[in-house]
Design an enzyme around this catalytic site. Structure first.
Site, PDB file in Angstrom:
ATOM      1  N   GLY A  50       8.146  -9.452  -4.294  1.00  0.00           N
ATOM      2  CA  GLY A  50       8.035  -8.297  -3.412  1.00  0.00           C
ATOM      3  C   GLY A  50       7.942  -8.765  -1.982  1.00  0.00           C
ATOM      4  O   GLY A  50       6.917  -8.587  -1.324  1.00  0.00           O
ATOM      5  N   PHE A  76      14.061  -5.746  -4.212  1.00  0.00           N
ATOM      6  CA  PHE A  76      15.137  -4.860  -4.655  1.00  0.00           C
ATOM      7  C   PHE A  76      15.528  -3.992  -3.477  1.00  0.00           C
ATOM      8  O   PHE A  76      14.849  -3.026  -3.148  1.00  0.00           O
ATOM      9  CB  PHE A  76      14.676  -3.994  -5.833  1.00  0.00           C
ATOM     10  CG  PHE A  76      15.776  -3.159  -6.430  1.00  0.00           C
ATOM     11  CD1 PHE A  76      16.819  -3.754  -7.104  1.00  0.00           C
ATOM     12  CD2 PHE A  76      15.758  -1.776  -6.313  1.00  0.00           C
ATOM     13  CE1 PHE A  76      17.841  -2.988  -7.655  1.00  0.00           C
ATOM     14  CE2 PHE A  76      16.768  -1.000  -6.867  1.00  0.00           C
ATOM     15  CZ  PHE A  76      17.811  -1.610  -7.538  1.00  0.00           C
ATOM     16  N   ASP A 113      15.865  -6.516  -9.991  1.00  0.00           N
ATOM     17  CA  ASP A 113      14.703  -5.881 -10.605  1.00  0.00           C
ATOM     18  C   ASP A 113      13.665  -6.934 -10.980  1.00  0.00           C
ATOM     19  O   ASP A 113      13.820  -7.641 -11.978  1.00  0.00           O
ATOM     20  CB  ASP A 113      15.152  -5.099 -11.843  1.00  0.00           C
ATOM     21  CG  ASP A 113      13.988  -4.417 -12.551  1.00  0.00           C
ATOM     22  OD1 ASP A 113      12.872  -4.403 -11.999  1.00  0.00           O
ATOM     23  OD2 ASP A 113      14.203  -3.904 -13.671  1.00  0.00           O
ATOM     24  N   ALA A 142       5.581  -2.875  -4.797  1.00  0.00           N
ATOM     25  CA  ALA A 142       5.179  -1.474  -4.607  1.00  0.00           C
ATOM     26  C   ALA A 142       6.362  -0.611  -5.014  1.00  0.00           C
ATOM     27  O   ALA A 142       7.239  -0.318  -4.210  1.00  0.00           O
ATOM     28  CB  ALA A 142       4.789  -1.215  -3.163  1.00  0.00           C
ATOM     29  N   TYR A 227      -5.603  -1.821  -2.537  1.00  0.00           N
ATOM     30  CA  TYR A 227      -6.352  -1.071  -1.542  1.00  0.00           C
ATOM     31  C   TYR A 227      -7.381  -0.228  -2.279  1.00  0.00           C
ATOM     32  O   TYR A 227      -7.099   0.309  -3.349  1.00  0.00           O
ATOM     33  CB  TYR A 227      -5.431  -0.165  -0.706  1.00  0.00           C
ATOM     34  CG  TYR A 227      -6.199   0.695   0.277  1.00  0.00           C
ATOM     35  CD1 TYR A 227      -6.704   0.148   1.453  1.00  0.00           C
ATOM     36  CD2 TYR A 227      -6.450   2.036   0.007  1.00  0.00           C
ATOM     37  CE1 TYR A 227      -7.442   0.915   2.342  1.00  0.00           C
ATOM     38  CE2 TYR A 227      -7.180   2.818   0.896  1.00  0.00           C
ATOM     39  CZ  TYR A 227      -7.673   2.258   2.055  1.00  0.00           C
ATOM     40  OH  TYR A 227      -8.414   3.010   2.925  1.00  0.00           O
ATOM     41  N   TYR A 237      -7.435   7.357  -4.338  1.00  0.00           N
ATOM     42  CA  TYR A 237      -7.445   5.935  -4.692  1.00  0.00           C
ATOM     43  C   TYR A 237      -8.543   5.553  -5.678  1.00  0.00           C
ATOM     44  O   TYR A 237      -8.474   4.496  -6.291  1.00  0.00           O
ATOM     45  CB  TYR A 237      -7.604   5.080  -3.429  1.00  0.00           C
ATOM     46  CG  TYR A 237      -6.294   4.687  -2.824  1.00  0.00           C
ATOM     47  CD1 TYR A 237      -5.542   3.648  -3.351  1.00  0.00           C
ATOM     48  CD2 TYR A 237      -5.786   5.367  -1.724  1.00  0.00           C
ATOM     49  CE1 TYR A 237      -4.334   3.285  -2.803  1.00  0.00           C
ATOM     50  CE2 TYR A 237      -4.576   5.011  -1.160  1.00  0.00           C
ATOM     51  CZ  TYR A 237      -3.849   3.965  -1.708  1.00  0.00           C
ATOM     52  OH  TYR A 237      -2.649   3.615  -1.153  1.00  0.00           O
ATOM     53  N   VAL A 276      -2.901   0.352   6.238  1.00  0.00           N
ATOM     54  CA  VAL A 276      -1.920   0.192   7.304  1.00  0.00           C
ATOM     55  C   VAL A 276      -0.731   1.107   7.013  1.00  0.00           C
ATOM     56  O   VAL A 276      -0.580   1.633   5.909  1.00  0.00           O
ATOM     57  CB  VAL A 276      -1.416  -1.271   7.429  1.00  0.00           C
ATOM     58  CG1 VAL A 276      -2.530  -2.196   7.882  1.00  0.00           C
ATOM     59  CG2 VAL A 276      -0.813  -1.767   6.119  1.00  0.00           C
TER      60      VAL A 276
END
Length: 393
Positions: A50, A76, A113, A142, A227, A237, A276
């Site tokens: 990522g 990706f 992927d 993500a 997070y 969250y 952020v």
């Protein structure tokens, strides 16, 4: 074409190639300024799963331009066509490659992927043939969906509370409107699907594959990002589908850590980062308003940090230089300035007052939008946005 931002809801459907590249260079300049000596234990071979945006991109930049490490990045992203721009991540990666080539740094990238067995096999082949054993693995995916590599089943994550519906304030950043949003509670399938996408299962699969292939170095570290937030973000969250996925990420961390400790004297940790502006956070109800208020408060207090500053603090200060700040579950904590009572109390007081009429005055709404556009290569200093460009860089 002359490339201008095209905003639809919480996403920008156009990206500026030169702007993205300039934004990457800004981050590189910061890293070179902050990291002037390379410690002996700095990572030399780094895998970033990522690596094209946000915290993952920052991790690759710190590793490469802070330490001169070989880096293999997975992402990706969509390449540009003659009439349509590529994704911001595509241009970010080109910016990284251009700068890395100029600096004489070894790098390879895989666009595909990352959840698939094929991506793991391709990465291992490159590591075995061209890199040497990996001493840092960063897991920073993500994605809203994941296909199980064994069954082929596709899972989609949802952003829902657990138990009761939740009504809370949010900010439409496109229109500058503060309004209430009501989110229906999740069912069991929603929870399990979100855990499948955003939990720790794929991180485990990656580490097991790397272990089995014998490409992990003695003392290897791996870290995954998360997070947590506090009172204002807790409905989304904490006691929510994402919260359950984060619990599974913690579970995976402990399982991976035990294996790495016994075989390599290595470690696995979750790193809790501050809020952020990212492409992911922009899509989450509550977060645009919360981040706009948080930015104002933290900037006024002189404690605001952007993604590359956070990752420099994590990799360079906490992991490499041994200044780790852990919580009782062995997670790295980079969010303590955000969660300080004085900061949170001030954000809460502004939250109660926030309205469409005063949002520009009591928050850093303009700073939020500026950071949002920079994600896609717009509003970056020194870029000519009237230039006629071929988007195929």
């Amino acid at each position: 074409m002359v490339i201008k931002p095209k905003v639809r809801g919480f996403i920008c459907t156009a990206s500026h190639p030169k702007g993205c590249i300039a934004h990457v260079q800004e981050q590189i300049n910061y890293i070179k300024q902050e990291i002037t000596d390379v410690p002996a234990n700095a990572p030399k071979n780094v895998l970033v799963i990522g690596s094209s945006t946000g915290y993952g991109l920052a991790s690759r930049l710190v590793s490469a331009f802070g330490y001169g490490a070989k880096t293999l990045g997975l992402f990706f992203e969509k390449e540009a066509s003659e009439r349509k721009t590529g994704t911001a991540g595509w241009y970010n990666n080109r910016g990284f490659e251009i700068a890395a080539d100029k600096a004489g740094l070894w790098h390879k990238s895989i666009n595909g992927d990352a959840f698939s067995h094929q991506a793991k096999e391709d990465a291992i082949k490159i590591i075995q043939e061209e890199m040497g054993k990996i001493d840092l693995v960063v897991y920073s995916l993500a994605s809203p969906r994941r296909q199980d590599p064994d069954t082929g089943d596709v899972y989609k994550s949802v952003l829902k509370p657990i138990g009761d519906m939740v009504t809370c304030k949010t900010l439409n950043t496109d229109k500058g409107e503060v309004h209430d949003v009501t989110i229906e509670p999740a069912n069991d399938d929603d929870i399990q699907n979100t855990i499948k996408v955003m939990g720790g299962e794929d991180w485990e699969l990656w580490m097991n594959a790397l272990d089995k292939a014998g490409v992990l170095a003695e003392g290897v570290d791996t870290v995954a990002y998360t997070y947590i937030g506090k009172k204002l973000t807790w409905p989304i969250y904490g006691h929510a589908t994402i919260g359950k996925a984060k619990e599974d990420l913690d579970r995976a961390s402990h399982t991976i850590h035990e294996n790495l400790q016994s075989k390599y004297k290595g470690s696995a940790n979750v790193a809790v980062l501050k809020a952020v502006v990212t492409q992911a956070s922009s899509a989450i109800p509550v977060m645009p308003l919360y981040i706009s208020l948080l930015y104002k408060v933290m900037k006024e207090a002189g404690v605001h940090e952007n993604p590359v500053e956070q990752i420099k603090g994590l990799i360079h200060d906490q992991i490499v230089n041994g200044q780790a700040i852990y919580d009782d579950t062995r997670r790295y904590r980079l969010d303590l300035k955000e969660l300080d009572d004085s900061i949170q109390d001030r954000v809460e007081s502004l939250w109660d007052k926030a309205s469409t009429e005063n949002i520009s005055e009591i928050s850093d709404y303009h700073g939020y939008k500026h950071e949002f556009f920079k994600l896609f290569g717009f509003e970056v200093d020194g870029v000519d946005y009237e230039e006629d460009l071929d988007p195929r860089i």
